[in-house]
Scaffold this active site. Structure first.
Site, PDB file in Angstrom:
ATOM      1  N   THR A 289       5.035   1.061  68.665  1.00 59.09           N
ATOM      2  CA  THR A 289       3.594   0.656  68.886  1.00 59.09           C
ATOM      3  C   THR A 289       2.555   1.506  68.335  1.00 59.09           C
ATOM      4  O   THR A 289       2.939   2.848  68.830  1.00 59.09           O
ATOM      5  CB  THR A 289       3.209   0.044  70.197  1.00 59.09           C
ATOM      6  OG1 THR A 289       4.305  -1.041  70.556  1.00 59.09           O
ATOM      7  CG2 THR A 289       1.757  -0.704  70.064  1.00 59.09           C
ATOM      8  N   GLY A 294       0.046  -3.802  67.240  1.00 59.65           N
ATOM      9  CA  GLY A 294       1.011  -3.937  68.426  1.00 59.65           C
ATOM     10  C   GLY A 294       2.331  -4.307  67.831  1.00 59.65           C
ATOM     11  O   GLY A 294       3.159  -3.631  67.582  1.00 59.65           O
ATOM     12  N   THR A 321       7.181   4.096  76.528  1.00 61.13           N
ATOM     13  CA  THR A 321       7.656   4.214  77.888  1.00 61.13           C
ATOM     14  C   THR A 321       8.683   5.215  77.968  1.00 61.13           C
ATOM     15  O   THR A 321       9.366   5.352  77.303  1.00 61.13           O
ATOM     16  CB  THR A 321       7.980   2.782  78.194  1.00 61.13           C
ATOM     17  OG1 THR A 321       7.273   1.748  78.124  1.00 61.13           O
ATOM     18  CG2 THR A 321       8.631   2.954  79.773  1.00 61.13           C
ATOM     19  N   ARG A 423      15.802  -7.998  74.343  1.00 58.15           N
ATOM     20  CA  ARG A 423      15.432  -9.252  74.776  1.00 58.15           C
ATOM     21  C   ARG A 423      16.041  -9.779  75.929  1.00 58.15           C
ATOM     22  O   ARG A 423      15.796 -10.271  76.827  1.00 58.15           O
ATOM     23  CB  ARG A 423      15.114 -10.256  73.981  1.00 58.15           C
ATOM     24  CG  ARG A 423      14.091  -9.972  72.702  1.00 58.15           C
ATOM     25  CD  ARG A 423      14.352 -10.436  71.476  1.00 58.15           C
ATOM     26  NE  ARG A 423      13.028 -10.261  70.628  1.00 58.15           N
ATOM     27  CZ  ARG A 423      12.891 -10.370  69.183  1.00 58.15           C
ATOM     28  NH1 ARG A 423      14.011 -11.106  68.751  1.00 58.15           N
ATOM     29  NH2 ARG A 423      12.165  -9.885  68.533  1.00 58.15           N
ATOM     30  N   GLY A 519      -2.652 -12.776 103.157  1.00 54.86           N
ATOM     31  CA  GLY A 519      -3.377 -11.762 103.018  1.00 54.86           C
ATOM     32  C   GLY A 519      -2.333 -10.438 102.916  1.00 54.86           C
ATOM     33  O   GLY A 519      -2.475  -9.425 102.190  1.00 54.86           O
ATOM     34  N   GLU A 542       8.778  -5.630  74.676  1.00 56.35           N
ATOM     35  CA  GLU A 542      10.120  -6.345  73.951  1.00 56.35           C
ATOM     36  C   GLU A 542       9.604  -7.369  73.371  1.00 56.35           C
ATOM     37  O   GLU A 542      10.526  -8.373  73.308  1.00 56.35           O
ATOM     38  CB  GLU A 542      11.044  -6.412  75.070  1.00 56.35           C
ATOM     39  CG  GLU A 542      11.509  -5.278  75.902  1.00 56.35           C
ATOM     40  CD  GLU A 542      11.784  -4.125  75.193  1.00 56.35           C
ATOM     41  OE1 GLU A 542      12.265  -4.188  74.118  1.00 56.35           O
ATOM     42  OE2 GLU A 542      11.578  -2.966  75.622  1.00 56.35           O
ATOM     43  N   GLU A 546       3.015 -14.342  72.544  1.00 57.86           N
ATOM     44  CA  GLU A 546       2.716 -14.837  71.413  1.00 57.86           C
ATOM     45  C   GLU A 546       3.489 -14.565  69.974  1.00 57.86           C
ATOM     46  O   GLU A 546       4.021 -15.607  69.348  1.00 57.86           O
ATOM     47  CB  GLU A 546       1.021 -14.701  71.205  1.00 57.86           C
ATOM     48  CG  GLU A 546       0.273 -15.100  72.327  1.00 57.86           C
ATOM     49  CD  GLU A 546       0.192 -13.912  73.684  1.00 57.86           C
ATOM     50  OE1 GLU A 546      -0.176 -14.301  74.800  1.00 57.86           O
ATOM     51  OE2 GLU A 546       0.982 -12.893  73.466  1.00 57.86           O
TER      52      GLU A 546
END
Length: 569
Positions: A289, A294, A321, A423, A519, A542, A546
């Protein structure tokens, strides 16, 4: 169904409801296929799908992709219910199918309207007696209460899949490791934003985690003659239950890089890199990326300029990452100056660097090249850290171009070679997080007293637990089934579908688990708050939800319906 229904009155759905559900799903599948074909024809130009027309149908395509995921998961869940299965399995399969069919029919209405099809076929499915029977047996109040009580008694052991001895032993070993070693450290890593420590990394090296996708002949644990996606799913799910960021996600990066090397690396590169990656030394990261690009891989701009003996890299990457801790980065680089080539101008370069535990780092080369990195503060998924990277004339030798000279221009294809596994691995991560959240909700529901009674005794709590359990069971069954398809050389489309469904499902299940905690669920000291913020990232990486739905799933479904080349990729 087995007689465990006696422990939870009203649990046994009966064969009539299961038969009705299967008939109804057959009708929904036919309607789905008709809608897919019609929408695909709307997007054709000269016998091929037209990108411009596909973009005009993004709303309908997005709905189509989600309908496909829900439908496949429902079919898989019901197919797994045998005559001698525990009653809870049938009840949860019916519940998931009832909710999924309602969602699929809603989504298909959008598809039918945009494709110019008559809605009468969809209305007929809703008007039939099979739909009435499924709704009553699957998601009626009495069915929800019975299923919820059964889930509360299960401790989250839902959607069981028969495993052979090797995989069952691996599941047991990594679940114990996650509970005994990972979970006790997970809160501190998250709350104090620490890098994954060696106290986790070293035992995972010794357990062979980093070599799951690497053949045995290169020091990994995968068979030499085939893949073992099922083992990767089993191990990932178990580790993710302890912590998504501190354990479950450690496998993804070596999975992608090792598959890229296996697909296109030279024999010398395989012999040099794969045994070291399998040993977890060096650890690796994947730099794809960029700040302005993206999921649009074809538009990537980080430039590699050819110089004597190698390449000079200039540009930026983001959301890389584990880039700090990693000793090697797989960097997707534009090695051809002609930007009009799009993805055909990309190559994979292996950038070696020192390992850092810090949130910022800088590497300077003798020749003047520089690489800097800065961790991006995030709401969750802490431990591995995602970095912004800046390359300034950073030198990479020719030997580190994956595939050598023949690999130039192959970077997109080699990266995609690792994405199916990525994936599946992400779907397994989602299942692990869901299981952790559901088990936490069950325990809290038993312990928490509200108005004089345990929380778990209230019908609404039981309904929530039932739906959480049904979603987990459906996603687990689909993930394990697709793993088997991939190992048989199939399942590329199904891998995208299960990733789509499981990641969104993890958001839903962790949200409900946090809500049931009230809470206390919002307090950082409670693990369920971490599950919730960690789960949110799953639909983003990954393959953002969208892009995955539009560019991979919907397009692939239409190609398959139209009989076009590339279907199911």
């Amino acid at each position: 169904m087995k007689d465990d229904a006696r422990a939870c009155p009203g649990l046994d759905p009966g064969t009539a409801a299961l038969a009705a559900a299967r008939r109804l799903l057959g009708g929904v599948r036919a309607a789905f296929d008709a809608g897919t074909l019609a929408l695909g024809r709307q997007c054709l130009s000269n016998g091929r799908l037209d990108g411009r027309k596909l973009d005009q149908q993004q709303v309908a395509s997005f709905e189509l992709a989600w309908a496909g995921a829900d439908l496949l998961a429902s079919e898989t869940a019901l197919a797994a219910v045998a005559d001698d299965a525990p009653a809870i399995e049938g009840a949860l399969a019916l519940l998931f199918a009832a909710d999924a069919v309602a969602s699929v029919l809603d989504k298909l209405e959008t598809v039918y309207l945009e494709a110019g099809l008559d809605l009468a076929a969809l209305r007929q499915l809703r008007a039939g007696t099979d739909w009435d029977l499924l709704r009553a047996a699957g998601s009626g109040a009495r069915a929800l209460e019975a299923a919820g009580r059964a889930v509360a008694a299960s401790d989250g052991e839902l959607g069981p899949v028969a495993l052979d001895e090797q995989h069952a032993l691996a599941q047991d070993a990594f679940r114990r490791f996650a509970a005994d070693v990972v979970a006790p450290q997970a809160e501190a890593i998250h709350r104090h934003d620490r890098t994954v420590p060696e106290s986790l990394l070293q035992p995972l090296r010794e357990m062979g985690v980093f070599g799951l996708a690497i053949p045995e002949r290169f020091g990994g644990s995968s068979p030499n003659d085939r893949e073992d996606t099922l083992l990767m799913v089993v191990v990932t799910e178990a580790l993710s239950e302890g912590s998504l960021a501190a354990a479950g996600s450690l496998i993804t990066r070596p999975e992608i890089l090792s598959r890229a090397l296996m697909a296109g690396g030279t024999e010398a590169q395989k012999a040099s890199w794969l045994p070291r990656l399998a040993a977890g030394d060096p650890l690796c990261a994947i730099a794809i990326t960029e700040p302005d690009y993206g999921s649009d891989v074809a538009g990537l701009a980080l430039r590699g300029t050819k110089v004597e003996g190698g390449w000079r890299l200039t540009g930026a990457k983001t959301w890389c990452t584990f880039a700090g801790k990693a000793g090697v980065l797989m960097v997707v680089t534009r090695t051809h100056p002609d930007r009009s080539l799009g993805h055909k101008g990309l190559s994979l370069l292996l950038v070696e660097k020192p390992s850092f535990d810090t949130h910022e780092f800088s590497v300077e080369q003798e020749g003047g090249g520089r690489l800097t990195g800065r961790a991006i503060p995030t709401i969750g998924y802490r431990g591995m850290h995602s970095f912004d990277l800046s390359f300034e004339d950073f030198f990479v030798p020719d030997a580190n171009v994956v595939g050598g000279e023949a690999g130039l221009g192959q970077g997109f294809y080699l990266t995609m070679a690792g994405m199916v596994g990525g994936r599946m691995q992400t779907a397994a991560r989602a299942c692990g997080v869901m299981r952790a959240a559901l088990r936490a909700a069950i325990r809290y529901g038993h312990d928490r007293k509200v108005f004089g009674s345990p929380l778990v005794d209230f019908p609404l709590t039981q309904a929530k637990l039932a739906r959480m359990g049904a979603r987990l069971a459906a996603c687990r069954r689909l993930a394990y089934r697709v793993a088997g398809l991939i190992d048989a050389g199939q399942g590329r489309m199904e891998a995208s579908l299960v990733k789509l469904l499981a990641c969104r499902s993890a958001e839903m299940v962790t949200r409900e688990a946090l809500q049931l905690h009230g809470g206390m669920g919002y307090a950082e000291e409670t693990p369920v708050s971490r599950y919730f913020v960690d789960a949110r990232v799953l639909s983003i990486f990954e393959g953002a939800e969208e892009t995955l739905a539009l560019k991979v799933v919907a397009r692939g479904l239409m190609e398959r319906a139209l009989g076009l080349a590339g279907a199911g990729a």
